[in-house]
Motif scaffolding. Structure first.
Motif, mmCIF file in Angstrom:
data_model
loop_
_atom_site.group_PDB
_atom_site.id
_atom_site.type_symbol
_atom_site.label_atom_id
_atom_site.label_comp_id
_atom_site.label_asym_id
_atom_site.label_seq_id
_atom_site.Cartn_x
_atom_site.Cartn_y
_atom_site.Cartn_z
ATOM 1 N N CYS A 1 -2.066 -8.563 1.563
ATOM 2 C CA CYS A 1 -2.281 -7.120 1.708
ATOM 3 C C CYS A 1 -2.794 -6.829 3.113
ATOM 4 N N ARG B 1 2.745 -1.044 12.145
ATOM 5 C CA ARG B 1 1.300 -1.009 11.925
ATOM 6 C C ARG B 1 0.646 -2.236 12.554
ATOM 7 N N ALA C 1 -8.656 2.981 5.541
ATOM 8 C CA ALA C 1 -7.993 3.465 6.759
ATOM 9 C C ALA C 1 -8.064 4.985 6.846
ATOM 10 N N TRP C 2 -7.858 5.661 5.711
ATOM 11 C CA TRP C 2 -7.942 7.120 5.700
ATOM 12 C C TRP C 2 -9.350 7.580 6.083
ATOM 13 N N GLY D 1 -4.088 -0.060 7.283
ATOM 14 C CA GLY D 1 -4.203 0.225 5.855
ATOM 15 C C GLY D 1 -2.975 -0.083 5.032
ATOM 16 N N THR D 2 -1.812 -0.138 5.660
ATOM 17 C CA THR D 2 -0.575 -0.455 4.944
ATOM 18 C C THR D 2 0.177 -1.543 5.698
ATOM 19 N N ARG E 1 -6.327 -0.157 -3.073
ATOM 20 C CA ARG E 1 -6.227 0.987 -2.165
ATOM 21 C C ARG E 1 -7.592 1.332 -1.550
ATOM 22 N N THR F 1 -8.034 -0.780 1.377
ATOM 23 C CA THR F 1 -6.986 -0.791 2.403
ATOM 24 C C THR F 1 -6.630 0.628 2.844
ATOM 25 N N THR F 2 -5.768 1.293 2.098
ATOM 26 C CA THR F 2 -5.339 2.627 2.516
ATOM 27 C C THR F 2 -6.500 3.624 2.498
ATOM 28 N N GLU G 1 -5.173 5.943 9.465
ATOM 29 C CA GLU G 1 -4.059 5.744 8.538
ATOM 30 C C GLU G 1 -2.704 5.609 9.234
ATOM 31 N N GLY H 1 0.805 -1.211 0.000
ATOM 32 C CA GLY H 1 0.000 0.000 0.000
ATOM 33 C C GLY H 1 0.841 1.265 0.000
ATOM 34 N N LEU H 2 2.160 1.106 0.075
ATOM 35 C CA LEU H 2 3.042 2.264 0.050
ATOM 36 C C LEU H 2 3.317 2.725 -1.379
#
Length: 518
Positions: free
Chosen positions: A66, A481, A465-466, A475-476, A458, A461-462, A471, A18-19
């Motif tokens: 993931c 984490r 989370a956002w 999410g990542t 995304r 996941t990210t 976040e 997710g980065l």
């Protein structure tokens, strides 16, 4: 946390951190409920340095690994209906029907309703059945309806309590029925336990769950389940006013009683417009086959949104049409200017939005909650055309993921469960390959609006989370984490549309613990 040591769990597979947008062969080390380290083949990292005698190894081959998935729109309350519903298909005699309903009601409080499904809407309820139901069920509410929840029959008790209208019943119309079912804590525990088990089997570890008003009956049970360690799914509650206006006192109390990272209050969801098939979604240019029937209380909704934001809570505006979306972006942009904090205000259920408003939403830092599985609402392209025909050529603007990506707006995946049960493979099938449930059409429906694989990953996941304000912890896949992982039996990023439909979740990890092993 040290940089090396013995991991509790070591997972190998095709890792999407997710980065960035890539998924590459690698590994994830988990220790003490956190991600301890992540490495990729060829980067000089050494997974064996984390492997000890007590380490559990899961080798997924080329399976995708993931972060645990987040569903940004569920309605778990609806699953309560399954606990009180009896399938009457094939039941003929009045006493057989009554006996089936009586068995379902046995041992439950008198105020908890019993529902029979599979009762044809045009089939009259004979006087004999009414008499038998009164004899066997007494003052208990009884509702009979067909598979589409249309033309419900209600006994006198149910009619007095619910007064359900004929025609398709939205969940909002069932709010008093849900509240009565939730008075039985056994049913609440059973429904949430079943839902949690199913969600974890799909790699989903957290949800934003829409609740009606103050979640009558259910919330104390959920708090007890969390306290006893019986409910592991992370939940953020969004209150939708249905039977009364938004309740700020409830919001304050729910916030104060939150269990961080497990059961928290998210904010409020306000319904703005309706849906496309009945032309109640508010559209900028109307409909191809007639006038818009949208009736939006702009003044009242704006006042409610501003009051909610002023009290310190997050606002979500549920919009289907592009006119409703434009108005919602106006309102939430104004709120953002007045209260420039990091609350994640959102547009919920976004189906149709003008590109100009996507750009404005991105600038205002708003979140779009979308349904990546949207095309799976329809059996095939013909069924879709029958529904979307009211939009004419503009139907191609529905769920335009490419336009969302171009605007750079934050996107979170939702399902409105039980409208859909979340499925990352099905989301990719529908959003990337643009296929309906029958697998067609070849080449996909409206390919220019397709999402990329990375964008869908995304969103689950990210992006999730956002939207949840998590976040920094979720999410990542990166060191420190939460160790929440979804592991699939194949590399979803390399699958074609047919193979995606065979994919399944092989492993789900929550707080470093394996909670599903498929």
């Amino acid at each position: 946390m040290s940089t090396a040591g013995t991991a509790d769990l070591l997972v190998r597979g095709t890792v999407f951190t997710g980065l960035d947008d890539t998924a590459r062969p690698g590994w994830v080390a988990v220790r003490d409920g956190r991600v301890a380290a992540v490495g990729h083949d060829g980067d000089g990292s050494d997974a064996t340095a984390w492997r000890g005698r007590a380490t559990t190894l899961h080798d997924a081959g080329d399976g995708l690994v993931c972060a645990g998935l987040h569903d940004d729109h569920t309605f778990l309350t609806a699953t309560l209906l399954e606990e009180v519903t009896v399938d009457l298909a094939g039941t003929g005699e009045a006493r057989d029907v009554a006996a089936a309903l009586s068995r379902a009601a046995a041992g439950r409080p008198a105020g908890v309703p019993v529902v029979g499904t599979g009762w044809p809407g045009d089939r009259p309820v004979p006087a004999e059945l009414t008499e038998v139901l009164t004899e066997q069920l007494g003052p208990r509410p009884v509702v009979l309806w067909d598979a589409d929840r249309t033309a419900p029959w209600q006994n006198e008790v149910a009619r007095a309590r619910y007064d359900l209208p004929r025609g398709g019943l939205p969940n909002e119309a069932l709010a008093p029925l849900f509240a009565d079912v939730a008075t039985d804590p056994v049913l609440v525990e059973r429904a949430w336990s079943h839902a949690e088990r199913e969600l974890l089997s799909r790699g989903v570890v957290s949800v934003k769950d829409v609740v009606f008003d103050d979640h009558p009956g259910a919330l104390p049970v959920l708090r007890d389940l969390v306290a006893r360690g019986r409910l592991r799914l992370r939940q953020r509650l969004a209150s939708q006013p249905v039977r009364r206006a938004h309740d700020l006192a409830f919001a304050a109390a729910a916030t104060a009683a939150a269990v961080p990272g497990r059961l928290e209050f998210h904010g409020f969801k306000l319904m703005v417009d309706g849906t496309f098939p009945d032309r109640t979604a508010d559209m900028l240019d109307g409909y191809a086959d007639g006038p818009s029937l949208a009736a939006v209380d702009h003044e009242g909704l704006r006042a409610a949104a501003e009051e909610i934001a002023g009290a310190g809570f997050t606002v979500g505006l549920n919009v289907d049409g592009d006119a409703a979306a434009r108005w919602a972006v106006d309102v939430l942009s104004g709120i953002r200017r007045e209260f420039p904090d990091d609350r994640r205000h959102s547009l919920s259920d976004v189906s149709f939005i003008h590109p100009d408003d996507l750009a404005r939403a991105a600038r205002a830092g708003l979140v779009l909650e979308v349904y990546p599985q949207f095309l799976h609402l329809f059996a095939d392209q013909d069924e879709f055309a029958a529904v979307s025909g009211v939009l004419g050529d503009r139907a191609r603007g529905l769920n335009d993921f490419a336009a969302m990506a171009a605007a750079g707006v934050a996107v979170a995946a939702g399902t409105d469960l039980p409208l859909f049960w979340p499925s990352l493979p099905e989301a990719l099938h529908a959003a990337v390959f643009r296929r309906f449930r029958d697998g067609g059409p070849d080449g996909g429906w409206n390919p220019p609006g397709a999402a990329t694989v990375a964008a869908v990953l995304r969103a689950w996941t990210t992006g999730g989370a956002w939207a949840a304000g998590a976040e920094r912890t979720a999410g990542t896949l990166q060191r420190g984490r939460r160790a929440d992982l979804a592991v699939f039996d194949r590399d979803l990023t390399a699958c074609g549309p047919d193979e995606l439909r065979q994919a399944r979740v092989a492993l789900t990890v929550l707080d470093g613990h394996v909670v599903h092993d498929g």
